[in-house]
Design a protein around this motif. Structure first.
Motif, PDB file in Angstrom:
ATOM      1  N   GLN A 126       0.825  -1.212   0.000  1.00 22.06           N
ATOM      2  CA  GLN A 126       0.000   0.000   0.000  1.00 22.06           C
ATOM      3  C   GLN A 126       0.858   1.261   0.000  1.00 22.06           C
ATOM      4  O   GLN A 126       1.897   1.321   0.673  1.00 22.06           O
ATOM      5  N   TRP A 161       3.764   4.424   9.139  1.00 16.51           N
ATOM      6  CA  TRP A 161       3.151   4.894   7.896  1.00 16.51           C
ATOM      7  C   TRP A 161       3.603   6.321   7.640  1.00 16.51           C
ATOM      8  O   TRP A 161       3.856   7.079   8.581  1.00 16.51           O
ATOM      9  N   GLU A 196      -1.269   9.691   8.247  1.00 12.91           N
ATOM     10  CA  GLU A 196      -2.556   9.092   8.604  1.00 12.91           C
ATOM     11  C   GLU A 196      -3.459   8.854   7.398  1.00 12.91           C
ATOM     12  O   GLU A 196      -4.099   7.796   7.314  1.00 12.91           O
ATOM     13  N   PRO A 197      -3.557   9.786   6.431  1.00 17.12           N
ATOM     14  CA  PRO A 197      -4.408   9.507   5.272  1.00 17.12           C
ATOM     15  C   PRO A 197      -3.998   8.239   4.511  1.00 17.12           C
ATOM     16  O   PRO A 197      -4.866   7.480   4.059  1.00 17.12           O
ATOM     17  N   SER A 198      -2.711   7.981   4.385  1.00 17.15           N
ATOM     18  CA  SER A 198      -2.265   6.749   3.709  1.00 17.15           C
ATOM     19  C   SER A 198      -2.736   5.516   4.463  1.00 17.15           C
ATOM     20  O   SER A 198      -3.218   4.543   3.864  1.00 17.15           O
ATOM     21  N   ARG A 215      -5.311   5.285   6.586  1.00 18.51           N
ATOM     22  CA  ARG A 215      -6.773   5.196   6.487  1.00 18.51           C
ATOM     23  C   ARG A 215      -7.206   4.695   5.104  1.00 18.51           C
ATOM     24  O   ARG A 215      -8.147   3.911   4.989  1.00 18.51           O
ATOM     25  N   GLN A 216      -6.519   5.146   4.056  1.00 18.78           N
ATOM     26  CA  GLN A 216      -6.851   4.704   2.698  1.00 18.78           C
ATOM     27  C   GLN A 216      -6.614   3.199   2.541  1.00 18.78           C
ATOM     28  O   GLN A 216      -7.394   2.507   1.887  1.00 18.78           O
ATOM     29  N   ALA A 217      -5.551   2.692   3.142  1.00 17.39           N
ATOM     30  CA  ALA A 217      -5.282   1.247   3.076  1.00 17.39           C
ATOM     31  C   ALA A 217      -6.415   0.455   3.726  1.00 17.39           C
ATOM     32  O   ALA A 217      -6.827  -0.594   3.215  1.00 17.39           O
ATOM     33  N   LEU A 241      -9.473   1.240   3.776  1.00 21.26           N
ATOM     34  CA  LEU A 241     -10.673   1.342   2.940  1.00 21.26           C
ATOM     35  C   LEU A 241     -10.621   0.443   1.700  1.00 21.26           C
ATOM     36  O   LEU A 241     -11.635   0.298   1.011  1.00 21.26           O
ATOM     37  N   GLN A 242      -9.471  -0.143   1.418  1.00 23.47           N
ATOM     38  CA  GLN A 242      -9.356  -1.009   0.246  1.00 23.47           C
ATOM     39  C   GLN A 242     -10.263  -2.226   0.414  1.00 23.47           C
ATOM     40  O   GLN A 242     -10.275  -2.850   1.474  1.00 23.47           O
TER      41      GLN A 242
END
Length: 97
Positions: free
Chosen positions: A31, A55, A58-60, A62-64, A66-67
């Protein structure tokens, strides 16, 4: 950078948990924003583990989560363990001089 610290108490077979975690590890490593992680096993308490994952932001992270593929990983780990995930931001780090 942010750090995820997730404590696991394994309720199923530890070998199954470790295999499921290995698959989840491979998913996260692919990711964007993933830096590194370590899975630590308690020396004296079988079935107790800690995941420490860094990481980029934080957005990275959180995006992972959501996959769509992550749902199967989450279900597999939840079937084998209880966990307590928390996010932290670095405050102090020291290395030998």
């Amino acid at each position: 950078m942010i750090t995820l610290i997730n404590r696991f108490e394994v309720t199923g077979p530890v070998e199954e948990f470790e295999r499921a975690f290995e698959r989840t590890s491979a998913f996260f490593a692919a990711q964007p924003g993933f830096v590194r992680h370590r899975l630590l096993r308690h020396l004296d308490r079988p079935g107790r583990y800690v995941n420490v994952a860094d990481w980029a932001d934080e957005p990275s992270f959180r995006q992972a989560l959501l996959q769509p593929e992550f749902a199967a990983h989450r279900a597999a780990l939840r079937a084998l363990s209880d966990s307590d995930p928390e996010l932290f931001t670095p405050l102090l780090e020291r290395v030998p001089s």
